[in-house]
Design a protein around this motif. Structure first.
Motif, PDB file in Angstrom:
ATOM      1  N   LYS A   1       9.729   8.514   2.205  1.00 47.95           N
ATOM      2  CA  LYS A   1       8.533   8.285   3.022  1.00 47.95           C
ATOM      3  C   LYS A   1       8.394   6.858   3.538  1.00 47.95           C
ATOM      4  CE  LYS A   1       5.907  11.968   0.712  1.00 47.95           C
ATOM      5  NZ  LYS A   1       7.046  12.470  -0.089  1.00 47.95           N
ATOM      6  N   VAL A   2       9.116   5.920   2.926  1.00 47.90           N
ATOM      7  CA  VAL A   2       9.091   4.532   3.387  1.00 47.90           C
ATOM      8  C   VAL A   2      10.528   4.104   3.666  1.00 47.90           C
ATOM      9  CG1 VAL A   2       8.607   2.130   2.780  1.00 47.90           C
ATOM     10  CG2 VAL A   2       6.989   3.935   2.135  1.00 47.90           C
ATOM     11  N   PHE A   3      10.746   3.544   4.846  1.00 41.87           N
ATOM     12  CA  PHE A   3      12.073   3.042   5.221  1.00 41.87           C
ATOM     13  C   PHE A   3      11.944   1.563   5.542  1.00 41.87           C
ATOM     14  CE2 PHE A   3      15.346   1.872   8.242  1.00 41.87           C
ATOM     15  CZ  PHE A   3      16.489   2.412   7.673  1.00 41.87           C
ATOM     16  N   PHE A   4      12.710   0.738   4.821  1.00 42.10           N
ATOM     17  CA  PHE A   4      12.665  -0.716   4.979  1.00 42.10           C
ATOM     18  C   PHE A   4      14.082  -1.181   5.325  1.00 42.10           C
ATOM     19  CE2 PHE A   4      10.120  -4.558   3.810  1.00 42.10           C
ATOM     20  CZ  PHE A   4      11.094  -5.512   4.017  1.00 42.10           C
TER      21      PHE A   4
ATOM     22  N   GLU B   1       0.833  -1.215   0.000  1.00 43.84           N
ATOM     23  CA  GLU B   1       0.000   0.000   0.000  1.00 43.84           C
ATOM     24  C   GLU B   1       0.862   1.257   0.000  1.00 43.84           C
ATOM     25  OE1 GLU B   1      -2.474  -0.097   3.445  1.00 43.84           O
ATOM     26  OE2 GLU B   1      -3.431  -2.011   2.895  1.00 43.84           O
ATOM     27  N   GLU B   2       1.844   1.278   0.886  1.00 37.76           N
ATOM     28  CA  GLU B   2       2.672   2.472   1.018  1.00 37.76           C
ATOM     29  C   GLU B   2       3.601   2.653  -0.182  1.00 37.76           C
ATOM     30  OE1 GLU B   2       2.365   4.829   3.078  1.00 37.76           O
ATOM     31  OE2 GLU B   2       1.209   4.008   4.749  1.00 37.76           O
ATOM     32  N   LEU B   3       4.171   1.568  -0.689  1.00 38.40           N
ATOM     33  CA  LEU B   3       5.088   1.696  -1.826  1.00 38.40           C
ATOM     34  C   LEU B   3       4.353   2.136  -3.086  1.00 38.40           C
ATOM     35  CD1 LEU B   3       7.464  -1.383  -1.379  1.00 38.40           C
ATOM     36  CD2 LEU B   3       7.986   1.019  -0.940  1.00 38.40           C
ATOM     37  N   THR B   4       3.169   1.577  -3.326  1.00 34.16           N
ATOM     38  CA  THR B   4       2.436   1.939  -4.543  1.00 34.16           C
ATOM     39  C   THR B   4       1.836   3.336  -4.455  1.00 34.16           C
ATOM     40  OG1 THR B   4       0.481   0.784  -3.687  1.00 34.16           O
ATOM     41  CG2 THR B   4       1.938  -0.453  -5.160  1.00 34.16           C
ATOM     42  N   ALA B   5       1.741   3.877  -3.243  1.00 34.29           N
ATOM     43  CA  ALA B   5       1.206   5.232  -3.082  1.00 34.29           C
ATOM     44  C   ALA B   5       2.270   6.309  -3.270  1.00 34.29           C
ATOM     45  CB  ALA B   5       0.572   5.384  -1.698  1.00 34.29           C
ATOM     46  N   LEU B   6       3.523   5.920  -3.390  1.00 34.08           N
ATOM     47  CA  LEU B   6       4.597   6.903  -3.528  1.00 34.08           C
ATOM     48  C   LEU B   6       4.539   7.599  -4.882  1.00 34.08           C
ATOM     49  CD1 LEU B   6       7.593   4.835  -2.066  1.00 34.08           C
ATOM     50  CD2 LEU B   6       6.247   6.596  -0.889  1.00 34.08           C
ATOM     51  N   SER B   7       4.965   8.840  -4.906  1.00 29.09           N
ATOM     52  CA  SER B   7       5.039   9.574  -6.180  1.00 29.09           C
ATOM     53  C   SER B   7       6.158   9.050  -7.051  1.00 29.09           C
ATOM     54  CB  SER B   7       5.257  11.071  -5.908  1.00 29.09           C
ATOM     55  OG  SER B   7       4.202  11.601  -5.137  1.00 29.09           O
ATOM     56  N   SER B   8       7.201   8.491  -6.417  1.00 26.49           N
ATOM     57  CA  SER B   8       8.365   7.960  -7.133  1.00 26.49           C
ATOM     58  C   SER B   8       8.958   6.835  -6.304  1.00 26.49           C
ATOM     59  CB  SER B   8       9.409   9.062  -7.329  1.00 26.49           C
ATOM     60  OG  SER B   8      10.682   8.513  -7.643  1.00 26.49           O
TER      61      SER B   8
ATOM     62  N   ARG C   1      10.756   9.458  12.391  1.00 20.07           N
ATOM     63  CA  ARG C   1       9.364   9.695  12.781  1.00 20.07           C
ATOM     64  C   ARG C   1       8.572  10.440  11.716  1.00 20.07           C
ATOM     65  NH1 ARG C   1      11.849  10.385  18.281  1.00 20.07           N
ATOM     66  NH2 ARG C   1      11.082   8.590  19.504  1.00 20.07           N
ATOM     67  N   ARG C   2       9.249  11.014  10.732  1.00 20.15           N
ATOM     68  CA  ARG C   2       8.545  11.686   9.636  1.00 20.15           C
ATOM     69  C   ARG C   2       8.102  10.716   8.545  1.00 20.15           C
ATOM     70  NH1 ARG C   2      10.107  17.112   6.923  1.00 20.15           N
ATOM     71  NH2 ARG C   2       7.893  16.802   6.418  1.00 20.15           N
ATOM     72  N   ALA C   3       8.607   9.480   8.580  1.00 25.45           N
ATOM     73  CA  ALA C   3       8.273   8.510   7.539  1.00 25.45           C
ATOM     74  C   ALA C   3       6.807   8.095   7.633  1.00 25.45           C
ATOM     75  CB  ALA C   3       9.173   7.287   7.660  1.00 25.45           C
ATOM     76  N   ARG C   4       6.240   7.711   6.504  1.00 23.17           N
ATOM     77  CA  ARG C   4       4.887   7.144   6.503  1.00 23.17           C
ATOM     78  C   ARG C   4       4.909   5.726   7.059  1.00 23.17           C
ATOM     79  NH1 ARG C   4       0.642   8.604   7.225  1.00 23.17           N
ATOM     80  NH2 ARG C   4      -0.223   6.745   6.200  1.00 23.17           N
ATOM     81  N   LEU C   5       5.953   4.966   6.721  1.00 25.03           N
ATOM     82  CA  LEU C   5       6.038   3.570   7.159  1.00 25.03           C
ATOM     83  C   LEU C   5       7.496   3.221   7.402  1.00 25.03           C
ATOM     84  CD1 LEU C   5       4.743   0.685   7.546  1.00 25.03           C
ATOM     85  CD2 LEU C   5       5.266   0.309   5.114  1.00 25.03           C
ATOM     86  N   THR C   6       7.773   2.581   8.541  1.00 27.04           N
ATOM     87  CA  THR C   6       9.089   1.999   8.793  1.00 27.04           C
ATOM     88  C   THR C   6       8.914   0.499   9.004  1.00 27.04           C
ATOM     89  OG1 THR C   6       8.838   2.628  11.134  1.00 27.04           O
ATOM     90  CG2 THR C   6      10.168   4.056   9.745  1.00 27.04           C
ATOM     91  N   VAL C   7       9.797  -0.276   8.374  1.00 21.16           N
ATOM     92  CA  VAL C   7       9.720  -1.740   8.418  1.00 21.16           C
ATOM     93  C   VAL C   7      11.080  -2.270   8.854  1.00 21.16           C
ATOM     94  CG1 VAL C   7       9.177  -3.842   7.147  1.00 21.16           C
ATOM     95  CG2 VAL C   7       8.116  -1.662   6.474  1.00 21.16           C
TER      96      VAL C   7
END
Length: 759
Positions: A458-461, A148-155, A482-488
């Motif tokens: 926005k996503v950190f894996f 969900e988060e990866l496909t929502a990214l602008s890039s 803490r600014r990321a949308r998702l951390t994994v």
């Protein structure tokens, strides 16, 4: 019987200090090893597990990357390796019930030591936006959240894919393939924070960003220089290699701001002599000021140039480029400025020179003490100049030996975990998998933190590791995460990166090195590459800590299928079933891995090719080994300030803290200590046992403070101090990095010491 984890955080406000040790290992190491192993695993599990460590049919130690000898001892592990194994093979468990009882706000107040002591993670866990408790989640739902988060990214470049040095070759290759199929080269790794300076310097000068020696070269060397390294704590099995080299006639020069027990005398617990007298390792100790190594080797090079017959003129003529410019620059070195930069006595440098001139075969080893300064890259280039002058690269018993810290950090880079991939690697990936990989360079660690801070990522894996604790400028790093949308976090155990999260967070529990990996295609093994370019298999023996764990390759493959969709033509499902299929693809993409499956099936594995070592061929831009000429740099201290290096305690591996003691340095029951030369302490009016705040000073004018450190009078080099990380990472500015490599300058932090409110 294994013991339960601590219920509360231990109090560390009164560390105990005794006389430092002058020997390493011996009977105390055996006792300490068994005590910690029994606490985590119990007696029977300890015996079964430790006897498989680093064996040809066993598993690779999840600790350091030091290679194994051809003929292995039945107990082929060191004290700190045993601690790493015990922490992974522990019987303690972190279950969903643990997370139900502990809100994230509570866990965030705990020490890293306490978090790590709780045990193995057992279930995938999800922290919804706005929640304060992790909750169990199915693997399918977890992958769906990432998708969900990866496909929502602008890039795709708004995603960051970090790798720890524990990740296997197979998992690393799949991970970079997934990231590049997604469309990004944002593949920072832990090497960005440690040996990136080594890779940068060596790639330019000899054409290969790795060490050029094998264990047999150490055994054949006449002189071994160990600079900026503490093998007694960070790579203890290296002491056995130095002991063998000494028995063969080698001499050892140690260049370090601190005296270290492991380089003074080694009591090998596997020999009768080691249990009694031991072996004195260092023949000459040069207690250099922090950051003075480039100046030392520059003067040494001048002195070699000025000595008739000392230069290997045939080697220089046939195999090198840039000698004249280098020699002209080196001859400007002078005693006065060098002694000021290094803090050394002239007679010690002259003795070092005599040892160099008496030696036909020289190896120089180094670690973080050289790689984490602003001028680290020219510093390491100067060491290469030193070796090139006398033909000490590309012949037996000689060469460069950067000693890597984590067990597969070098292999991960070989597999393509790099934000600046070589065009040839991307071309090979395109030929094999039929897609056009992204060409634009991605983020390294420092640039990734900036991107998260600035809202550009926005996503950190994270594939393993403890990114939050390992990174510099702790407050900036935590705010960025803490600014990321998702951390994994793909992890085996709890750490601080699980409690400093983005708006949403996932913990994905994975198999450890010690555990059996059973897939649809049968029992699997993985491979690793050690610090000297040897590739070998690793086979876990224990049952997994939980039936809900997935292996790292399985996590990547399932995530790739979920994110890229069924139409993606990479056979992810086949790769998950049978890692041999992954190795077949590696063999066609990565040079040196031809016929990978057959070669790694041989006991002990195989050595990767290394052109400078194997052929005296240097694949640089000039086609030769490059001498370099750069201005000498070293840190300059304002009056009343000290130069701080961050370091590990003996009860620590990277950011993992096994205990609260550092017995070789005489520290017990606490980590918030700062080691200060007694003469400096008297000038600064700092009594032994007083408490201070460490405040770093940098050109941005921002106050960075680490409060409540006990002053310990200790024989450091004058003007220098030392304290443990990650507690002191808060003092390292994010933008204070090495030129060229962008590695955080954690070994040369200007600090002032202020009386603490704790005192």
């Amino acid at each position: 019987m294994a013991t339960k984890p601590p219920q509360g955080d231990p109090v560390q406000d009164a560390p105990k200090v005794a006389e430092r040790k002058r020997t390493a290992a011996g009977l105390p190491a055996i006792g300490h090893t068994l005590r910690m192993a029994h606490q985590q695993m119990g007696v029977r599990r300890t015996a079964l597990t430790l006897l498989s460590v680093n064996q040809k049919d066993g598993f690779d130690c999840p600790g350091c990357a030091w290679p194994e000898p051809e003929h292995r001892h039945r107990a082929e592990f060191c004290e700190n390796g045993a601690k790493a194994v015990a922490e992974e093979a522990t019987l303690r468990r972190v279950t969903p019930e643990f997370f139900a009882a502990h809100p994230v706000s509570d866990l965030a107040r705990r020490s890293g030591y306490w978090l790590g002591q709780q045990g193995r993670l057992t279930h995938p866990m999800y922290l919804p936006e706005g929640a304060d408790h992790y909750e169990p989640v199915s693997w399918e739902r977890a992958f769906g959240i990432v998708a969900e988060e990866l496909t929502a990214l602008s890039s795709p470049d708004e995603a960051v894919f970090y790798t720890s040095g524990r990740t296997s070759n197979e998992a690393a290759f799949l991970y970079q393939l997934f990231a590049r199929k997604l469309g990004t080269n944002n593949l920072p790794d832990c090497s960005n924070m440690c040996h990136e300076s080594s890779g940068s310097a060596l790639s330019e000068t000899i054409g290969v960003g790795k060490g050029s020696v094998l264990l047999e070269d150490l055994y054949r060397a006449d002189l071994i220089v160990v600079a900026g390294q503490n093998p007694g704590t960070n790579h203890p099995r290296m002491l056995s290699a130095l002991e063998k080299a000494k028995a063969n006639g080698a001499r050892v020069v140690s260049v370090n701001p601190l005296p270290e027990a492991g380089l003074e005398r080694f009591k090998n617990p596997q020999t009768p002599k080691g249990l009694t007298a031991g072996t004195a390792l260092t023949d000459l100790f040069l207690q250099i000021r922090i950051g003075g190594d480039q100046a030392l080797f520059r003067l040494l090079n001048k002195l070699v140039l000025d000595t008739p017959g000392a230069v290997d003129e045939e080697f220089v003529r046939e195999h090198t480029h840039g000698f004249e410019e280098f020699a002209q620059t080196a001859r400007t070195a002078d005693w006065e400025s060098t002694l000021a930069a290094t803090g050394l006595a002239r007679e010690d440098v002259e003795r070092f020179l005599r040892m160099v001139l008496d030696s036909e075969r020289i190896v120089v080893c180094w670690a973080m003490g050289l790689t984490q300064h602003k001028h680290s890259v020219p510093m390491i280039r100067e060491i290469v100049n030193f070796l090139l002058l006398r033909g000490n690269i590309g012949r037996p018993g000689a060469g460069v030996c950067p000693v890597r810290g984590h067990s597969n950090v070098q292999g991960d880079r070989t597999m393509g975990i790099f934000e600046r991939p070589a065009p040839a690697f991307l071309d090979a990936l395109e030929r094999e998998f039929g897609f056009a990989p992204p060409q634009e360079h991605g983020y390294d660690v420092v640039r990734a933190i900036r991107a998260l801070r600035d809202g550009e990522a926005k996503v950190f894996f994270a594939m393993g590791g403890n990114f939050v604790s390992a990174s510099p400028d702790t407050e900036v790093t935590e705010a960025a995460m803490r600014r990321a949308r998702l951390t994994v976090q793909v992890s085996t155990k709890l750490n601080r990166s699980h409690v400093v999260t983005g708006a949403r967070a996932l913990i994905l529990p994975t198999l450890g090195r010690t555990e059996r990996d059973l897939q649809a295609g049968g029992e699997q093994f993985v491979t690793v590459e050690d610090s000297m370019g040897m590739v070998h298999a690793s086979r876990g023996r224990l049952e997994p800590a939980s039936p809900h764990l997935l292996s790292e390759p399985a996590i990547v493959c399932r995530l790739a299928r979920r994110v890229l969709g069924a139409e993606d033509d990479v056979p992810w499902e086949e790769f998950e079933k049978d890692y041999a299929a992954v190795r077949d693809r590696i063999a066609r993409v990565v040079p040196g891995f031809e016929d990978f499956n057959a070669r790694v099936a041989r006991p002990g594995g195989f050595a990767l090719p290394h052109a400078p070592r194997d052929e005296r061929r240097f694949p640089t831009a000039t086609g030769k080994a490059n001498f370099t000429a750069a201005p000498v740099e070293y840190p300059h201290l304002p009056e009343g300030r000290l130069l701080l290096q961050t370091l590990r305690s003996h009860d620590q591996y990277n950011t993992t803290v096994y205990g609260l003691d550092d017995r070789y340095r005489g520290i017990r029951n606490g980590r918030r200590v700062v080691l200060v030369n007694p003469d400096d302490a008297r000038e600064l009016k700092l009594a032994d046992g007083s408490y201070v705040d460490l405040v770093s000073e940098w050109k941005d004018g921002v106050e960075r403070r680490a409060p409540g450190f006990r002053v310990v009078h200790y024989p450091t080099a004058r003007g220098c101090a030392a304290a443990y990380y990650p507690e002191t990472n808060v003092l390292v500015p994010l933008d204070a990095t090495a030129d060229v490599s962008n590695t955080p300058a954690s070994k040369s932090v200007v600090v002032r010491l202020e009386q603490s409110a704790t005192d």
